[in-house]
Design a protein around this motif. Structure first.
Motif, mmCIF file in Angstrom:
data_model
loop_
_atom_site.group_PDB
_atom_site.id
_atom_site.type_symbol
_atom_site.label_atom_id
_atom_site.label_comp_id
_atom_site.label_asym_id
_atom_site.label_seq_id
_atom_site.Cartn_x
_atom_site.Cartn_y
_atom_site.Cartn_z
ATOM 1 N N UNK A 89 0.827 -1.207 0.000
ATOM 2 C CA UNK A 89 0.000 0.000 0.000
ATOM 3 C C UNK A 89 0.864 1.262 0.000
ATOM 4 N N UNK A 90 0.501 2.181 -0.886
ATOM 5 C CA UNK A 90 1.199 3.463 -0.956
ATOM 6 C C UNK A 90 1.095 4.213 0.359
ATOM 7 N N UNK A 91 -0.013 4.026 1.084
ATOM 8 C CA UNK A 91 -0.268 4.805 2.305
ATOM 9 C C UNK A 91 0.410 4.224 3.547
ATOM 10 N N UNK A 92 1.175 3.149 3.393
ATOM 11 C CA UNK A 92 1.873 2.578 4.539
ATOM 12 C C UNK A 92 2.703 3.656 5.229
ATOM 13 N N UNK A 93 2.816 3.544 6.551
ATOM 14 C CA UNK A 93 3.460 4.595 7.351
ATOM 15 C C UNK A 93 4.838 4.963 6.811
ATOM 16 N N UNK A 94 5.641 3.975 6.541
ATOM 17 C CA UNK A 94 6.983 4.213 6.000
ATOM 18 C C UNK A 94 7.499 2.917 5.417
ATOM 19 N N UNK A 95 8.274 3.022 4.357
ATOM 20 C CA UNK A 95 8.913 1.820 3.814
ATOM 21 C C UNK A 95 10.105 2.221 2.952
ATOM 22 N N UNK A 96 11.019 1.266 2.801
ATOM 23 C CA UNK A 96 12.198 1.433 1.959
ATOM 24 C C UNK A 96 11.856 0.827 0.603
ATOM 25 N N UNK A 97 11.631 1.677 -0.392
ATOM 26 C CA UNK A 97 11.178 1.179 -1.687
ATOM 27 C C UNK A 97 12.220 0.274 -2.347
ATOM 28 N N UNK A 98 13.506 0.567 -2.150
ATOM 29 C CA UNK A 98 14.545 -0.268 -2.749
ATOM 30 C C UNK A 98 14.520 -1.675 -2.168
ATOM 31 N N UNK A 99 14.262 -1.793 -0.868
ATOM 32 C CA UNK A 99 14.183 -3.112 -0.244
ATOM 33 C C UNK A 99 12.978 -3.891 -0.757
ATOM 34 N N UNK A 100 11.877 -3.193 -0.998
ATOM 35 C CA UNK A 100 10.687 -3.859 -1.528
ATOM 36 C C UNK A 100 10.958 -4.388 -2.927
ATOM 37 N N UNK A 101 11.546 -3.574 -3.775
ATOM 38 C CA UNK A 101 11.850 -4.004 -5.138
ATOM 39 C C UNK A 101 12.811 -5.186 -5.119
ATOM 40 N N UNK A 102 13.827 -5.129 -4.254
ATOM 41 C CA UNK A 102 14.800 -6.221 -4.172
ATOM 42 C C UNK A 102 14.146 -7.512 -3.683
ATOM 43 N N UNK A 103 13.262 -7.395 -2.697
ATOM 44 C CA UNK A 103 12.587 -8.581 -2.169
ATOM 45 C C UNK A 103 11.685 -9.204 -3.223
ATOM 46 N N UNK A 104 11.004 -8.389 -4.016
ATOM 47 C CA UNK A 104 10.160 -8.919 -5.088
ATOM 48 C C UNK A 104 11.001 -9.640 -6.137
ATOM 49 N N UNK A 105 12.151 -9.085 -6.445
ATOM 50 C CA UNK A 105 13.033 -9.753 -7.411
ATOM 51 C C UNK A 105 13.512 -11.096 -6.875
ATOM 52 N N UNK A 106 13.832 -11.150 -5.589
ATOM 53 C CA UNK A 106 14.273 -12.404 -4.987
ATOM 54 C C UNK A 106 13.169 -13.458 -5.051
ATOM 55 N N UNK A 107 11.938 -13.033 -4.833
ATOM 56 C CA UNK A 107 10.799 -13.947 -4.876
ATOM 57 C C UNK A 107 10.336 -14.242 -6.300
ATOM 58 N N UNK A 108 10.868 -13.492 -7.269
ATOM 59 C CA UNK A 108 10.397 -13.568 -8.658
ATOM 60 C C UNK A 108 8.903 -13.251 -8.714
ATOM 61 N N UNK A 109 8.514 -12.203 -7.994
ATOM 62 C CA UNK A 109 7.106 -11.825 -7.865
ATOM 63 C C UNK A 109 6.872 -10.445 -8.467
ATOM 64 N N UNK A 110 5.701 -10.253 -9.061
ATOM 65 C CA UNK A 110 5.302 -8.933 -9.532
ATOM 66 C C UNK A 110 5.039 -8.013 -8.351
ATOM 67 N N UNK A 111 5.265 -6.726 -8.552
ATOM 68 C CA UNK A 111 4.940 -5.727 -7.539
ATOM 69 C C UNK A 111 3.738 -4.912 -8.014
ATOM 70 N N UNK A 112 2.687 -4.899 -7.198
ATOM 71 C CA UNK A 112 1.530 -4.047 -7.413
ATOM 72 C C UNK A 112 1.447 -3.055 -6.250
ATOM 73 N N UNK A 113 0.833 -1.923 -6.479
ATOM 74 C CA UNK A 113 0.629 -0.914 -5.446
ATOM 75 C C UNK A 113 -0.844 -0.909 -5.047
#
Length: 229
Positions: A89-113
């Motif tokens: 969710x875009x409205x999450x209190x705080x997040x590291x976008x680079x870590x999210x992208x990296x984790x999705x790549x590791x999982x071989x998963x699409x990222x949706x917002x």
């Protein structure tokens, strides 16, 4: 082609396992709601450590992270097989976008917002656009994290229009919350690619038959035949 995705939002591993088993063989993806009790006022059971140990066949998983720190939560899923998609969710209190992208790549998963019903997407574009999301999940209800609610269609239609304007490069849409058989035709007409349903399926006397019938209706809609009945 538009399709219905069953959603699992439960409080215990036993019910989770029961619903996952029901879906196996009848859909290739199951939507998993992960609630932290802060971003939404409830918690849900979806323990990645236990899920990683389950070896029986199952559909791929679509993780809907309704949590304040999706980057940290997502990293705990690194050992779970068959994660097809991650929704943050875009409205999450705080997040590291680079870590999210990296984790999705590791999982071989699409990222949706993910977007709450009354959110204005424009102010989030500077943070979200560099993450190159594959698409968006839009909520059709205000009180997210709870099943069986009525959808607010005018607000949902407005939100989809705003998301399309803010993110012209990612036009795929999942609609979640308040999705019922009576509004599927309208949602497909709005451009929904996937419709997430929980109570409509699992409260039915025949959940498997209901899921199959709903997806047959989706096939009819995509061919221009309309929904039966």
């Amino acid at each position: 082609m538009p399709r219905v995705i069953p959603s699992i939002l439960v409080d215990s591993p036993a019910v989770f396992h029961e619903r996952l088993a029901l879906c196996t063989g009848h859909t290739d993806v199951v939507h998993i709601d992960v609630c932290d009790g802060s971003f939404v006022p409830r918690t849900s059971w979806a323990d990645p450590a236990i899920l990683a140990s389950w070896t029986e066949p199952r559909p791929r998983l679509e993780l809907h992270l309704m949590v304040d720190r999706p980057d940290l939560v997502l990293e705990s899923w690194s050992g779970v097989r068959d994660v097809a998609r991650v929704i943050v969710h875009a409205e999450a209190t705080t997040f590291d976008s680079a870590r999210i992208v990296a984790a999705c790549k590791q999982l071989n998963a699409e990222l949706f917002i993910g977007w709450r019903l009354l959110t204005n997407p424009a102010p989030y574009a500077a943070v979200i656009a560099p993450m190159s999301p594959a698409g968006h999940l839009v909520m059709g209800i205000e009180n997210i994290g709870f099943s069986g609610q009525r959808m607010h269609l005018p607000e949902l239609a407005s939100l989809m229009t705003q998301v399309r304007t803010a993110f012209p490069q990612s036009q795929r849409f999942i609609v979640d919350g308040g999705v019922h058989e009576t509004n599927t035709e309208h949602l497909v007409a709005l451009g929904a690619d996937e419709l997430v349903m929980a109570s409509e399926i699992f409260s039915a006397a025949d959940p498997v038959g209901t899921l199959e019938r709903l997806n047959q209706n989706m096939m009819s809609l995509s061919s221009g035949g309309g929904v039966d009945g």
